[in-house]
Scaffold this motif. Sequence first.
Motif, PDB file in Angstrom:
ATOM      1  N   CYS A  44       6.170  31.282 -24.687  1.00 53.56           N
ATOM      2  CA  CYS A  44       7.248  32.127 -25.171  1.00 53.56           C
ATOM      3  C   CYS A  44       8.706  31.503 -24.732  1.00 53.56           C
ATOM      4  O   CYS A  44       8.947  31.134 -23.607  1.00 53.56           O
ATOM      5  CB  CYS A  44       7.188  33.552 -24.298  1.00 53.56           C
ATOM      6  SG  CYS A  44       8.773  34.655 -24.989  1.00 53.56           S
ATOM      7  N   GLU A  47      11.448  33.534 -22.423  1.00 51.11           N
ATOM      8  CA  GLU A  47      11.208  33.704 -21.157  1.00 51.11           C
ATOM      9  C   GLU A  47      12.186  33.184 -20.351  1.00 51.11           C
ATOM     10  O   GLU A  47      13.031  33.549 -19.207  1.00 51.11           O
ATOM     11  CB  GLU A  47       9.858  33.268 -20.570  1.00 51.11           C
ATOM     12  CG  GLU A  47       8.698  34.153 -21.002  1.00 51.11           C
ATOM     13  CD  GLU A  47       8.832  35.513 -20.643  1.00 51.11           C
ATOM     14  OE1 GLU A  47       9.066  35.786 -19.294  1.00 51.11           O
ATOM     15  OE2 GLU A  47       8.826  36.237 -21.675  1.00 51.11           O
ATOM     16  N   HIS A 111       9.003  40.729 -21.562  1.00 55.18           N
ATOM     17  CA  HIS A 111       7.975  39.885 -22.881  1.00 55.18           C
ATOM     18  C   HIS A 111       7.124  41.146 -23.393  1.00 55.18           C
ATOM     19  O   HIS A 111       7.058  40.948 -24.671  1.00 55.18           O
ATOM     20  CB  HIS A 111       7.049  38.993 -22.086  1.00 55.18           C
ATOM     21  CG  HIS A 111       6.375  38.333 -23.016  1.00 55.18           C
ATOM     22  ND1 HIS A 111       6.776  37.330 -23.531  1.00 55.18           N
ATOM     23  CD2 HIS A 111       4.802  38.217 -23.209  1.00 55.18           C
ATOM     24  CE1 HIS A 111       5.866  36.659 -24.499  1.00 55.18           C
ATOM     25  NE2 HIS A 111       4.846  37.363 -24.070  1.00 55.18           N
ATOM     26  N   HIS A 162       8.209  37.798 -28.381  1.00 53.18           N
ATOM     27  CA  HIS A 162       9.037  38.599 -27.553  1.00 53.18           C
ATOM     28  C   HIS A 162      10.224  39.408 -27.973  1.00 53.18           C
ATOM     29  O   HIS A 162      10.684  39.086 -28.996  1.00 53.18           O
ATOM     30  CB  HIS A 162       9.639  37.381 -26.604  1.00 53.18           C
ATOM     31  CG  HIS A 162      10.384  37.819 -25.387  1.00 53.18           C
ATOM     32  ND1 HIS A 162      10.089  37.644 -24.140  1.00 53.18           N
ATOM     33  CD2 HIS A 162      11.445  38.645 -25.362  1.00 53.18           C
ATOM     34  CE1 HIS A 162      10.930  37.981 -23.156  1.00 53.18           C
ATOM     35  NE2 HIS A 162      11.895  38.796 -23.913  1.00 53.18           N
TER      36      HIS A 162
HETATM   37 ZN    ZN Z   1       8.493  36.309 -23.665  1.00 48.26          ZN
END
Ligand code: ZN
Length: 330
Positions: A44, A47, A111, A162
Amino acid sequence: MDKKSELRRDLVSGDWIVISESRSKRKHQFAKKEKRIIVPRSSCPFEDPQRSGNKLPILIYPEIGKWRVQVLENKYPAFKDVKGCAYIFKKGPYSVAEAVGHHDLVLTRDHNKRFDQLPLAEAELVFRAFKDRYEMHLNDPCVSYVSIFHNWGPKAGASIYHPHYQMIAIPVVPPDVEHSLDGSVRFFEKNKKCVHCVMIKEEIKEKNRIVFQNKNAVAFAPFVSKEPFELRIFPKKHIPYFEETSEAVLKDVIKALYFSLKKIAKNMKDPDLNFFIHTAPIKNKKKYHHYHWHIEVIPKTNIDAGFELSTGIEINTVDPDEAAKILKKN
Ligand SMILES: [Zn+2]
Ligand SMILES: [Zn+2]
């Protein structure tokens, strides 16, 4: 009982739509069937956004310690932040302008938390970020309108799993907003009333299509809904400009959005959806005192077919009374 099939005309736009229940499948089939694909944290980009090549945040909350919400420039902007304003020039018979503006992302830290799964205080923080960033655009002579929206799920246009929200500041007033503004001017000139206030009053009196309300805000399935399970959320008080909303009223609007989205997620099994703000534009401020800012929520249940594309008339297979009844279930 006969299934409803009826043309309805929107008070603001003047557009016709069709409520056609006979074309509807069984109601429960509107619930999302496929499982949501969850992209793992390890791949992701949000993050650790700065490590993934994003610039430093424009705004960050809280300012010290672990961030919960941040506003940053989109790495792949649709409108680019360059020096100077967009100027319109001619290319043969066409008008063209450079897509100058700002394209920002608003990220929440978790997330896996949809808007309605955040702690309420953090959902409020998302709106604080919207408002703070919006205020930064107010004195920018190059910005006419700021579009604030959320895409949840691939069918709603989210390319990254996300949860994230977008703000695009653009040099023109977008057509949908312009139609809405024009429609409310027409209504105001004729009736000396705000068309949205009239709708809100009618929905509160009618009660059937209300999904949530509190002191300062109301969420309902509009009588003239273009899409199944479409919801609109209004401050009850007449406020043209999103950025001029008081803290107390905004809190109630956020709550109405938050609890409406919870009901959608529960009763429609977390469908892909969009929500967005419609507000009077930044340009020509004070000209739009008749407008009434609001949020629209549109779950993705429908694909426009030939009739819609060829006529602009949407066929909605769920009566909004029925939609509200389904969504209100606890
Ligand atoms: Zn994420
Ligand atoms: Zn109003």
